[in-house]
Design a protein around this motif. Structure first.
Motif, mmCIF file in Angstrom:
data_model
loop_
_atom_site.group_PDB
_atom_site.id
_atom_site.type_symbol
_atom_site.label_atom_id
_atom_site.label_comp_id
_atom_site.label_asym_id
_atom_site.label_seq_id
_atom_site.Cartn_x
_atom_site.Cartn_y
_atom_site.Cartn_z
ATOM 1 N N UNK A 205 1.034 -1.231 -0.139
ATOM 2 C CA UNK A 205 0.030 -0.074 0.066
ATOM 3 C C UNK A 205 0.946 1.281 -0.229
ATOM 4 N N UNK A 206 0.510 2.113 -0.962
ATOM 5 C CA UNK A 206 1.221 3.470 -0.731
ATOM 6 C C UNK A 206 0.895 4.551 0.252
ATOM 7 N N UNK A 207 1.799 5.162 0.735
ATOM 8 C CA UNK A 207 1.092 6.336 1.983
ATOM 9 C C UNK A 207 1.993 7.606 1.368
ATOM 10 N N UNK A 208 1.340 8.536 1.333
ATOM 11 C CA UNK A 208 1.744 9.957 1.032
ATOM 12 C C UNK A 208 1.657 10.839 1.843
ATOM 13 N N UNK A 209 2.102 12.090 1.799
ATOM 14 C CA UNK A 209 2.228 13.219 2.601
ATOM 15 C C UNK A 209 0.751 13.297 3.440
ATOM 16 N N UNK A 210 0.739 13.572 4.481
ATOM 17 C CA UNK A 210 -0.308 13.536 5.282
ATOM 18 C C UNK A 210 -1.022 12.323 5.894
ATOM 19 N N UNK A 211 -0.633 11.271 5.439
ATOM 20 C CA UNK A 211 -0.937 10.134 5.804
ATOM 21 C C UNK A 211 -0.229 9.710 7.271
ATOM 22 N N UNK A 212 -1.222 9.013 8.271
ATOM 23 C CA UNK A 212 -0.515 8.749 9.605
ATOM 24 C C UNK A 212 -0.862 7.210 9.577
ATOM 25 N N UNK A 213 0.336 6.707 10.258
ATOM 26 C CA UNK A 213 0.311 5.326 10.607
ATOM 27 C C UNK A 213 0.639 5.183 12.017
ATOM 28 N N UNK A 214 -0.152 4.222 12.906
ATOM 29 C CA UNK A 214 0.009 3.869 14.160
ATOM 30 C C UNK A 214 0.470 2.462 14.475
ATOM 31 N N UNK A 215 1.520 1.900 14.714
ATOM 32 C CA UNK A 215 1.916 0.661 14.991
ATOM 33 C C UNK A 215 1.757 0.332 16.522
ATOM 34 N N UNK A 216 0.828 -0.502 16.927
ATOM 35 C CA UNK A 216 0.604 -0.812 18.388
ATOM 36 C C UNK A 216 1.766 -1.501 18.815
ATOM 37 N N UNK A 217 2.281 -1.517 20.218
ATOM 38 C CA UNK A 217 3.156 -2.460 21.040
ATOM 39 C C UNK A 217 2.720 -3.994 20.447
ATOM 40 N N UNK A 218 3.749 -4.614 20.052
ATOM 41 C CA UNK A 218 3.827 -5.906 19.788
ATOM 42 C C UNK A 218 3.535 -6.264 18.157
ATOM 43 N N UNK A 219 3.353 -5.298 17.374
ATOM 44 C CA UNK A 219 3.200 -5.144 16.024
ATOM 45 C C UNK A 219 4.113 -5.476 15.200
ATOM 46 N N UNK A 220 4.358 -6.310 14.247
ATOM 47 C CA UNK A 220 5.276 -6.601 13.376
ATOM 48 C C UNK A 220 4.831 -6.388 11.965
ATOM 49 N N UNK A 221 5.707 -5.526 11.245
ATOM 50 C CA UNK A 221 5.421 -5.413 10.005
ATOM 51 C C UNK A 221 6.435 -5.483 8.904
ATOM 52 N N UNK A 222 5.895 -5.732 7.565
ATOM 53 C CA UNK A 222 6.915 -5.604 6.556
ATOM 54 C C UNK A 222 7.763 -4.472 6.271
ATOM 55 N N UNK A 223 8.750 -4.511 5.653
ATOM 56 C CA UNK A 223 9.553 -3.493 5.419
ATOM 57 C C UNK A 223 8.998 -2.278 4.559
ATOM 58 N N UNK A 224 9.358 -1.095 5.102
ATOM 59 C CA UNK A 224 8.712 0.249 4.434
ATOM 60 C C UNK A 224 9.772 0.266 3.444
ATOM 61 N N UNK A 225 9.299 0.843 2.186
ATOM 62 C CA UNK A 225 10.054 1.058 1.025
ATOM 63 C C UNK A 225 9.741 2.532 0.629
ATOM 64 N N UNK A 226 10.865 3.400 0.206
ATOM 65 C CA UNK A 226 10.556 4.760 -0.272
ATOM 66 C C UNK A 226 11.210 4.956 -1.622
ATOM 67 N N UNK A 227 10.081 4.513 -2.846
ATOM 68 C CA UNK A 227 10.606 4.561 -4.323
ATOM 69 C C UNK A 227 11.184 6.151 -4.503
ATOM 70 N N UNK A 228 10.457 6.861 -4.148
ATOM 71 C CA UNK A 228 11.053 8.333 -4.522
ATOM 72 C C UNK A 228 11.567 9.155 -3.457
ATOM 73 N N UNK A 229 11.712 8.822 -2.338
ATOM 74 C CA UNK A 229 12.293 9.444 -1.169
ATOM 75 C C UNK A 229 11.022 9.963 -0.146
ATOM 76 N N UNK A 230 11.498 10.002 1.196
ATOM 77 C CA UNK A 230 10.299 10.687 2.044
ATOM 78 C C UNK A 230 11.087 11.544 3.332
#
Length: 120
Positions: free
Chosen positions: A76-101
């Motif tokens: 899933x793509x996330x752009x300027x203004x998007x907010x993400x919350x990871x709760x304690x214990x959460x495991x997630x796949x890598x974040x990739x930034x194709x164009x920088x961030x």
């Protein structure tokens, strides 16, 4: 310095003061606030085009606000203004930034961040 900052009623970090510090290839961080007693931090993360934040588990809750550019996470793509919350214990796949961030992250003060921020 940290003790006196904790007693001040306001903590202000000017945009032109401070530096980004290398965390891993293509990723630099700039501390905005560090609380060693609570083991939390707020920082800016600058990701170069193609940068990748590896898979990891969150010991504590972490908030991420995309300020500029974008990242992809779990297809899933996330752009300027998007907010993400990871709760304690959460495991997630890598974040990739194709164009920088540019991200603002508030979360756990890890041993890696303590080393980069030159704490302890």
């Amino acid at each position: 310095l940290m003790a006196s900052a904790a007693s001040e009623p306001f903590h202000i970090v000017r945009a032109d003061v401070g530096e980004f510090l290398a965390l891993m290839p293509g990723i630099e961080v700039r501390p905005l606030r560090v609380d060693t007693q609570a083991r939390t931090q707020t920082s800016l993360w600058r990701l170069a085009p193609g940068a990748r934040i590896p898979r990891h588990i969150h010991v504590a809750e972490e908030e991420c606000l995309v300020l500029e550019g974008g990242v992809e996470w779990d297809g899933q793509p996330y752009q300027a203004g998007d907010y993400l919350l990871a709760r304690a214990g959460a495991e997630h796949a890598p974040f990739v930034s194709p164009g920088g961030a540019l991200l603002m992250i508030r979360g756990e003060l890890t041993a890696e961040l303590m080393q980069v921020f030159r704490i302890g």
